[in-house]
Scaffold this motif. Structure first.
Motif, PDB file in Angstrom:
ATOM      1  N   GLN A  64       0.837  -1.201   0.000  1.00 28.54           N
ATOM      2  CA  GLN A  64       0.000   0.000   0.000  1.00 28.54           C
ATOM      3  C   GLN A  64       0.870   1.249   0.000  1.00 28.54           C
ATOM      4  OE1 GLN A  64      -3.548  -0.314   2.801  1.00 28.54           O
ATOM      5  NE2 GLN A  64      -2.213  -1.900   3.655  1.00 28.54           N
ATOM      6  N   LYS A  65       0.382   2.299  -0.647  1.00 31.73           N
ATOM      7  CA  LYS A  65       1.076   3.577  -0.608  1.00 31.73           C
ATOM      8  C   LYS A  65       0.874   4.216   0.767  1.00 31.73           C
ATOM      9  CE  LYS A  65       1.223   5.000  -5.462  1.00 31.73           C
ATOM     10  NZ  LYS A  65       2.694   5.187  -5.482  1.00 31.73           N
ATOM     11  N   PRO A  66       1.874   4.930   1.266  1.00 29.93           N
ATOM     12  CA  PRO A  66       1.710   5.628   2.547  1.00 29.93           C
ATOM     13  C   PRO A  66       0.588   6.666   2.471  1.00 29.93           C
ATOM     14  CG  PRO A  66       4.029   5.509   1.921  1.00 29.93           C
ATOM     15  CD  PRO A  66       3.244   5.063   0.734  1.00 29.93           C
ATOM     16  N   ILE A  67      -0.142   6.787   3.569  1.00 26.56           N
ATOM     17  CA  ILE A  67      -1.186   7.811   3.642  1.00 26.56           C
ATOM     18  C   ILE A  67      -0.674   9.053   4.358  1.00 26.56           C
ATOM     19  CG2 ILE A  67      -3.140   6.221   3.482  1.00 26.56           C
ATOM     20  CD1 ILE A  67      -3.312   6.141   6.479  1.00 26.56           C
ATOM     21  N   THR A  68       0.397   8.910   5.126  1.00 31.98           N
ATOM     22  CA  THR A  68       0.996  10.030   5.856  1.00 31.98           C
ATOM     23  C   THR A  68       2.499   9.825   5.965  1.00 31.98           C
ATOM     24  OG1 THR A  68      -1.007  10.090   7.232  1.00 31.98           O
ATOM     25  CG2 THR A  68       0.835  11.450   7.933  1.00 31.98           C
ATOM     26  N   TRP A  69       3.245  10.921   5.844  1.00 33.59           N
ATOM     27  CA  TRP A  69       4.703  10.900   5.997  1.00 33.59           C
ATOM     28  C   TRP A  69       5.097  11.868   7.109  1.00 33.59           C
ATOM     29  CZ3 TRP A  69       8.284   8.945   1.995  1.00 33.59           C
ATOM     30  CH2 TRP A  69       7.635   8.306   0.935  1.00 33.59           C
ATOM     31  N   TYR A  70       5.972  11.423   8.001  1.00 33.55           N
ATOM     32  CA  TYR A  70       6.477  12.284   9.063  1.00 33.55           C
ATOM     33  C   TYR A  70       7.985  12.102   9.217  1.00 33.55           C
ATOM     34  CZ  TYR A  70       1.643  12.788  10.840  1.00 33.55           C
ATOM     35  OH  TYR A  70       0.304  13.049  10.973  1.00 33.55           O
ATOM     36  N   GLN A  71       8.574  12.983  10.008  1.00 37.68           N
ATOM     37  CA  GLN A  71       9.920  12.787  10.520  1.00 37.68           C
ATOM     38  C   GLN A  71       9.904  13.190  11.993  1.00 37.68           C
ATOM     39  OE1 GLN A  71      12.830  15.438   8.741  1.00 37.68           O
ATOM     40  NE2 GLN A  71      11.304  17.057   8.443  1.00 37.68           N
ATOM     41  N   GLY A  72      10.789  12.610  12.776  1.00 40.45           N
ATOM     42  CA  GLY A  72      10.770  12.967  14.193  1.00 40.45           C
ATOM     43  C   GLY A  72      11.692  12.089  15.018  1.00 40.45           C
ATOM     44  N   TRP A  73      11.458  12.112  16.328  1.00 38.64           N
ATOM     45  CA  TRP A  73      12.335  11.377  17.221  1.00 38.64           C
ATOM     46  C   TRP A  73      11.641  11.036  18.526  1.00 38.64           C
ATOM     47  CZ3 TRP A  73      13.645  16.260  15.264  1.00 38.64           C
ATOM     48  CH2 TRP A  73      13.359  17.352  16.094  1.00 38.64           C
ATOM     49  N   ALA A  74      12.265  10.107  19.258  1.00 37.74           N
ATOM     50  CA  ALA A  74      11.750   9.658  20.544  1.00 37.74           C
ATOM     51  C   ALA A  74      12.246  10.570  21.654  1.00 37.74           C
ATOM     52  CB  ALA A  74      12.201   8.220  20.793  1.00 37.74           C
ATOM     53  N   GLU A  75      11.790  10.289  22.862  1.00 34.52           N
ATOM     54  CA  GLU A  75      12.281  11.027  24.021  1.00 34.52           C
ATOM     55  C   GLU A  75      13.791  10.872  24.119  1.00 34.52           C
ATOM     56  OE1 GLU A  75      11.555   8.260  27.769  1.00 34.52           O
ATOM     57  OE2 GLU A  75       9.752   8.393  26.522  1.00 34.52           O
ATOM     58  N   GLU A  76      14.452  11.819  24.758  1.00 35.70           N
ATOM     59  CA  GLU A  76      15.909  11.932  24.730  1.00 35.70           C
ATOM     60  C   GLU A  76      16.629  10.660  25.151  1.00 35.70           C
ATOM     61  OE1 GLU A  76      19.452  13.651  23.797  1.00 35.70           O
ATOM     62  OE2 GLU A  76      17.424  14.301  23.318  1.00 35.70           O
ATOM     63  N   GLU A  77      16.159  10.009  26.213  1.00 36.44           N
ATOM     64  CA  GLU A  77      16.839   8.828  26.739  1.00 36.44           C
ATOM     65  C   GLU A  77      16.894   7.705  25.706  1.00 36.44           C
ATOM     66  OE1 GLU A  77      19.124   6.676  29.224  1.00 36.44           O
ATOM     67  OE2 GLU A  77      18.543   8.778  29.462  1.00 36.44           O
ATOM     68  N   ILE A  78      15.838   7.554  24.927  1.00 41.11           N
ATOM     69  CA  ILE A  78      15.807   6.532  23.872  1.00 41.11           C
ATOM     70  C   ILE A  78      16.589   6.998  22.657  1.00 41.11           C
ATOM     71  CG2 ILE A  78      14.311   5.325  22.223  1.00 41.11           C
ATOM     72  CD1 ILE A  78      12.150   5.249  24.364  1.00 41.11           C
ATOM     73  N   ARG A  79      16.399   8.242  22.285  1.00 42.86           N
ATOM     74  CA  ARG A  79      17.009   8.777  21.059  1.00 42.86           C
ATOM     75  C   ARG A  79      18.528   8.704  21.081  1.00 42.86           C
ATOM     76  NH1 ARG A  79      16.573  15.055  18.963  1.00 42.86           N
ATOM     77  NH2 ARG A  79      17.066  14.680  16.750  1.00 42.86           N
ATOM     78  N   LYS A  80      19.138   9.039  22.215  1.00 42.67           N
ATOM     79  CA  LYS A  80      20.603   9.109  22.255  1.00 42.67           C
ATOM     80  C   LYS A  80      21.256   7.725  22.184  1.00 42.67           C
ATOM     81  CE  LYS A  80      21.061   9.298  27.322  1.00 42.67           C
ATOM     82  NZ  LYS A  80      21.453  10.176  28.453  1.00 42.67           N
ATOM     83  N   ARG A  81      20.465   6.666  22.379  1.00 45.56           N
ATOM     84  CA  ARG A  81      21.001   5.307  22.315  1.00 45.56           C
ATOM     85  C   ARG A  81      20.583   4.577  21.037  1.00 45.56           C
ATOM     86  NH1 ARG A  81      22.950   4.071  27.371  1.00 45.56           N
ATOM     87  NH2 ARG A  81      22.237   5.416  29.059  1.00 45.56           N
ATOM     88  N   SER A  82      19.980   5.315  20.104  1.00 44.77           N
ATOM     89  CA  SER A  82      19.452   4.701  18.885  1.00 44.77           C
ATOM     90  C   SER A  82      20.254   5.118  17.668  1.00 44.77           C
ATOM     91  CB  SER A  82      17.981   5.097  18.697  1.00 44.77           C
ATOM     92  OG  SER A  82      17.209   4.725  19.820  1.00 44.77           O
ATOM     93  N   SER A  83      20.103   4.357  16.572  1.00 41.70           N
ATOM     94  CA  SER A  83      20.840   4.648  15.337  1.00 41.70           C
ATOM     95  C   SER A  83      20.364   5.942  14.702  1.00 41.70           C
ATOM     96  CB  SER A  83      20.681   3.503  14.334  1.00 41.70           C
ATOM     97  OG  SER A  83      21.335   2.353  14.799  1.00 41.70           O
ATOM     98  N   SER A  84      19.037   6.124  14.646  1.00 40.92           N
ATOM     99  CA  SER A  84      18.514   7.360  14.071  1.00 40.92           C
ATOM    100  C   SER A  84      17.741   8.119  15.145  1.00 40.92           C
ATOM    101  CB  SER A  84      17.666   7.055  12.832  1.00 40.92           C
ATOM    102  OG  SER A  84      16.641   6.119  13.121  1.00 40.92           O
ATOM    103  N   GLY A  85      16.449   8.294  14.973  1.00 44.43           N
ATOM    104  CA  GLY A  85      15.692   9.079  15.949  1.00 44.43           C
ATOM    105  C   GLY A  85      15.046   8.272  17.052  1.00 44.43           C
TER     106      GLY A  85
END
Length: 360
Positions: free
Chosen positions: A62-83
């Motif tokens: 299926q084609k996407p119905i919505t596209w976003y960009q963003g990130w998780a809360e700081e504690e998760i984000r700083k230990r992840s590859s991307s956001g």
């Protein structure tokens, strides 16, 4: 010799192995390609393996119905590859009473496990630029779906394999990860052996730290002063297995509820170094996954997102130098020699950097 799908075009999803009631299928890894080989001596010719294979029968996209960009809360984000979007979604899903299945590194294997333990989610973090082994995860998920909701996070071919395996999608939620292509585990093992490591004895293997690419073993970079040859081969797209170059799931239509990747083309300049997730939502289930996760989200420039993630429009193109690379590796030459054969400028730049660091 009989194959489940076309010769050299097996993606390694291993759903055929789990589906076969006679245990007559084995995955043969030649480094540059995989094949699901049928033992004709014990095969009962039921064709269950061929009918479940997502290479033979394409799963609905299926084609996407919505596209976003963003990130998780700081504690998760700083230990992840991307956001950190994947980790945040998985955490919220378990907190809502569900189970999560994804890939982790365990005793030398990149394998899948099913859990409702939030602590285990830490092991799922990080990009894994190598073929994983789903083991019997499809069977475990099918059983768990009878009474619980399950979120599966994997590559598009693995999501497709799961959808071919299970009978009912009502309790199933899926996330596919934008995939550039994956090398054979055999190739990674060979490279690490060359550098003095045994994959089977490694406690931890990582492939990048946020936007910095490079292999690390047990917390130490394999090549401290320059990019390692495995990573160079990966980024140059010369080391993937053959099926990746004709992937049916690398398109603007997706096979899952949510697609996640890196928002490489973002205009949020001040946040790039911290990692930003690209988020594509295909279904109402996908909307619910995003809504219940604690994510900071923004609109995304669609054209930039596709331009910097070309696998959202087509599979990676096979470079002619791939043959040269694998000829060198299969003849027993070092990875350094293989990189020299395909890109002498990169090889020379590495050597100069190494000498300069040694002098300093």
């Amino acid at each position: 010799m009989s194959y489940v799908c076309k010769e050299n075009l097996c993606s390694g999803c291993m759903v055929c192995v789990q589906k076969c009631s006679q245990n007559c299928i084995s995955i043969v890894d030649s480094g540059d390609s995989l094949n699901a080989v049928i033992n004709d001596d014990i095969c009962v010719h039921c064709n269950a393996c061929r009918n479940v294979c997502p290479q033979n029968i394409l799963v609905k996209k299926q084609k996407p119905i919505t596209w976003y960009q963003g990130w998780a809360e700081e504690e998760i984000r700083k230990r992840s590859s991307s956001g950190g979007a994947a980790s945040a979604i998985m955490k919220a899903f378990i907190e809502s009473g569900g189970f999560v299945a994804s890939c982790l590194f365990d005793m030398g294997n990149f394998t899948f496990t099913l859990t409702n333990d939030i602590e285990v989610l830490k092991c799922f973090r990080g990009s894994k630029y190598v073929k994983s082994n789903p083991g019997n995860i499809y069977e475990k998920i099918a059983d768990k779906l009878k009474n619980h909701k399950v979120l599966f996070v994997g590559l598009p071919c693995q999501v497709a394999a799961l959808k071919r395996y299970v009978k009912c999608y009502e309790n199933l939620y899926t996330i596919d990860l934008i995939c550039h292509g994956t090398p054979s585990r055999k190739l990674l093992d060979s490279y690490l052996n060359e550098k003095g490591y045994s994959l089977n004895s490694c406690l931890d293997v990582t492939f990048r730290n946020q936007t910095m690419f490079g292999l690390s073993v047990n917390g130490d970079k394999v090549c401290p002063y320059e990019k390692d040859d495995y990573t160079i081969a990966f980024l140059k797209s010369v080391c993937y297995t053959e099926s990746c170059y004709s992937c049916q799931y690398a398109s603007d239509e997706r096979v899952s509820d949510v697609t996640l990747g890196d928002s490489w083309g973002t205009e949020l300049e001040n946040e790039k170094a911290n990692g930003i997730s690209l988020i594509l939502i295909q279904t109402e289930k996908g909307k619910r996954l995003i809504e219940q996760a604690n994510l900071t989200i923004f609109d995304v420039d669609l054209s930039n997102a596709i331009l910097t993630n070309p696998q959202l429009s087509h599979p990676v193109k096979m470079d002619k130098k791939r043959v040269i690379f694998f000829d060198a590796i299969k003849s027993g030459k070092s990875f350094s020699y293989a990189i020299y054969k395909i890109d002498r400028f990169t090889w020379l730049k590495k050597k100069i950097k190494l000498v300069l660091n040694y002098i300093n």
